[in-house]
Design an enzyme around this catalytic site. Structure first.
Site, PDB file in Angstrom:
ATOM      1  N   HIS A 125      -4.445   1.917  -3.084  1.00  0.00           N
ATOM      2  CA  HIS A 125      -3.624   0.932  -3.567  1.00  0.00           C
ATOM      3  C   HIS A 125      -4.496  -0.269  -3.276  1.00  0.00           C
ATOM      4  O   HIS A 125      -5.258  -1.301  -3.075  1.00  0.00           O
ATOM      5  CB  HIS A 125      -4.240   0.476  -0.867  1.00  0.00           C
ATOM      6  N   HIS A 199       2.219  -4.028   3.239  1.00  0.00           N
ATOM      7  CA  HIS A 199       2.094  -2.900   4.147  1.00  0.00           C
ATOM      8  C   HIS A 199       1.638  -3.715   5.619  1.00  0.00           C
ATOM      9  O   HIS A 199       1.213  -2.807   6.475  1.00  0.00           O
ATOM     10  CB  HIS A 199       0.831  -2.752   4.030  1.00  0.00           C
ATOM     11  N   GLU A 335       7.452   0.721   2.810  1.00  0.00           N
ATOM     12  CA  GLU A 335       7.009  -0.343   1.107  1.00  0.00           C
ATOM     13  C   GLU A 335       7.299  -0.185   0.606  1.00  0.00           C
ATOM     14  O   GLU A 335       7.542   0.940  -0.382  1.00  0.00           O
ATOM     15  CB  GLU A 335       5.328   0.505   1.875  1.00  0.00           C
TER      16      GLU A 335
HETATM   17  C1  GLA Z   1       0.077   4.436   2.601  1.00  0.00           C
HETATM   18  C2  GLA Z   1      -0.649   6.049   2.213  1.00  0.00           C
HETATM   19  C3  GLA Z   1      -0.952   6.690   4.024  1.00  0.00           C
HETATM   20  C4  GLA Z   1      -2.473   5.420   4.066  1.00  0.00           C
HETATM   21  C5  GLA Z   1      -1.821   4.347   4.517  1.00  0.00           C
HETATM   22  C6  GLA Z   1      -2.983   3.232   4.921  1.00  0.00           C
HETATM   23  O1  GLA Z   1       1.191   3.551   3.604  1.00  0.00           O
HETATM   24  O2  GLA Z   1       0.589   6.304   1.904  1.00  0.00           O
HETATM   25  O3  GLA Z   1      -1.770   7.641   3.620  1.00  0.00           O
HETATM   26  O4  GLA Z   1      -2.967   5.379   3.441  1.00  0.00           O
HETATM   27  O5  GLA Z   1      -1.523   3.533   3.266  1.00  0.00           O
HETATM   28  O6  GLA Z   1      -3.032   4.177   5.687  1.00  0.00           O
END
Ligand code: GLA
Length: 371
Positions: A125, A199, A335
């Site tokens: 991220h 997200h 997402e």
């Molecule tokens: C995304 C990732 C997960 C986790 C979340 C945040 O969806 O794929 O593994 O890191 O973000 O907690």
């Protein structure tokens, strides 16, 4: 605390539009010595979305259930300080590269770049201070009958290890039919990689409700990208005959605890689904979620080639809005994005953006109730 409230009817000839929407703004606290604000966009029915310019974060989406009772369907916090201190990416704009880059390394045109391995051993991220932790510039407006919030952020060359000065514009539009439309546009002055998403953590029974295991999900995908034990994709596989087959609407809890290597690697669902192999820029329906008690549904449409379905596996009971506890799997994320680790995987759609090109993507979260 001051609250600015204005209805657009005051700005237009009265005959043209009778108060089709309203926009309000209030201070949301300071981050990095910069003031942040919380904006609320409401439509004619009173359904509304709140977004802060800290991380472009959607903090609430208030929509009716089948009885017409309004409820907030996304997880979040009441103060910006809590977002800074402990947010597991609630509602934010995630970038520069949403999801993972293996071992924090990638090459463009033979030149290698290193980014933070903040999700040991991988990059996640956008790194230590991604787009979710930046204060964006905000502009309020409208698109006819629909209120808009346009956010801009210029990420300097080398920020978080990524090449190129990246100029980003994200426009949120809240429509009369309770859709949150998100339009992204970015340009660069050096070749770079990019993968932006939102997200938001949804619980259609209302945030603070128990798990999402009784929500049903349908995904418009025949393939997904299985992952290794560090959540890096290992290729593209058919969903058929696996717990990842959501081609028909299926209860999320139905197979989540099955003995399955992939579910083990993801600690539940935390996988990218292949909507289409190339990013052809056309908007398509990617997924649909329904929740039986509230009667609410969520339809996700996107121009992106993939969608990550994350079943809130790492949620471990933080106290959120109004002190409500958010337990394990009490929300889900959908997402829309390009595939994880694309910069290192040649068979995946390219995530490279070059000078003179524009990255664009549109994702729509449409909320409603079934009859
Ligand atoms: C995304 C990732 C997960 C986790 C979340 C945040 O969806 O794929 O593994 O890191 O973000 O907690």
């Amino acid at each position: 605390m001051t609250t600015k409230l204005f209805a657009i009817s005051a700005l237009l000839p009265l005959s043209a539009h009778a108060a089709k929407f309203a926009i309000s703004a209030r201070p949301f606290g300071e981050v990095d010595n910069t003031k942040t604000e919380l904006y609320t966009l409401s439509n004619e029915s009173g359904a509304k979305v709140s977004i802060t310019n800290y991380g472009g974060t959607v903090t609430s989406i208030v929509v009716p259930d089948k009885e017409g009772k309004m409820g907030d369907v996304v997880l979040g916090f009441d103060t910006v300080a809590e977002y800074v201190e402990k947010s597991p990416y609630f509602g934010c704009i995630t970038g520069r590269y949403a999801n993972r880059i293996a071992k924090g390394k990638f090459s463009i045109d033979g030149k290698e770049y290193t980014v933070a391995t903040n999700n040991d051993p991988n990059h996640l991220h956008g790194g230590l201070k991604g787009f979710d932790k930046r204060v964006w510039k905000a502009n309020l407006g409208n698109d006819g009958d629909n209120p808009t919030l346009t956010l801009t952020y210029t990420s300097p060359d080398g920020e978080e290890g990524y090449p190129g000065t990246l100029k980003n514009t994200v426009t949120y539009t809240w429509t009369q039919d309770n859709s949150l439309r998100i339009d992204y546009r970015s340009t660069t002055d050096k070749p770079t990689v990019l993968n932006l998403t939102n997200h938001s953590y949804f619980n259609l029974a209302g945030e603070g409700s128990k798990t999402v295991l009784d929500h049903s999900l349908q995904v418009n995908a025949k393939h997904y990208t299985p992952i290794d034990s560090t959540s890096i994709p290992t290729g593209i596989s058919p969903v058929s005959g696996t717990p990842f087959d959501f081609s028909k609407s299926t209860r999320i809890g139905e197979r989540i605890d099955q003995e399955d290597d992939q579910l083990k690697n993801g600690k539940g669902y935390d996988h990218n689904f292949v909507l289409k192999k190339e990013d052809d820029g056309k908007l398509m329906t990617a997924a649909m979620v329904t929740e039986p008690t509230s009667g609410r549904f969520l339809i996700v449409k996107t121009t992106e080639p993939g969608i990550q379905f994350y079943s809130g596996n790492f949620l471990d009971g933080p106290a959120g809005k109004g002190g409500k506890i958010y337990p394990h799997r009490s929300a889900m994320c959908l997402e829309a994005q390009t595939f994880p680790d694309s910069p290192n995987q040649k068979e995946f759609p390219s995530a490279v953006l070059r000078p003179g090109e524009a990255y664009t993507q549109t994702t729509i979260y449409q909320l409603g109730v079934s009859n």
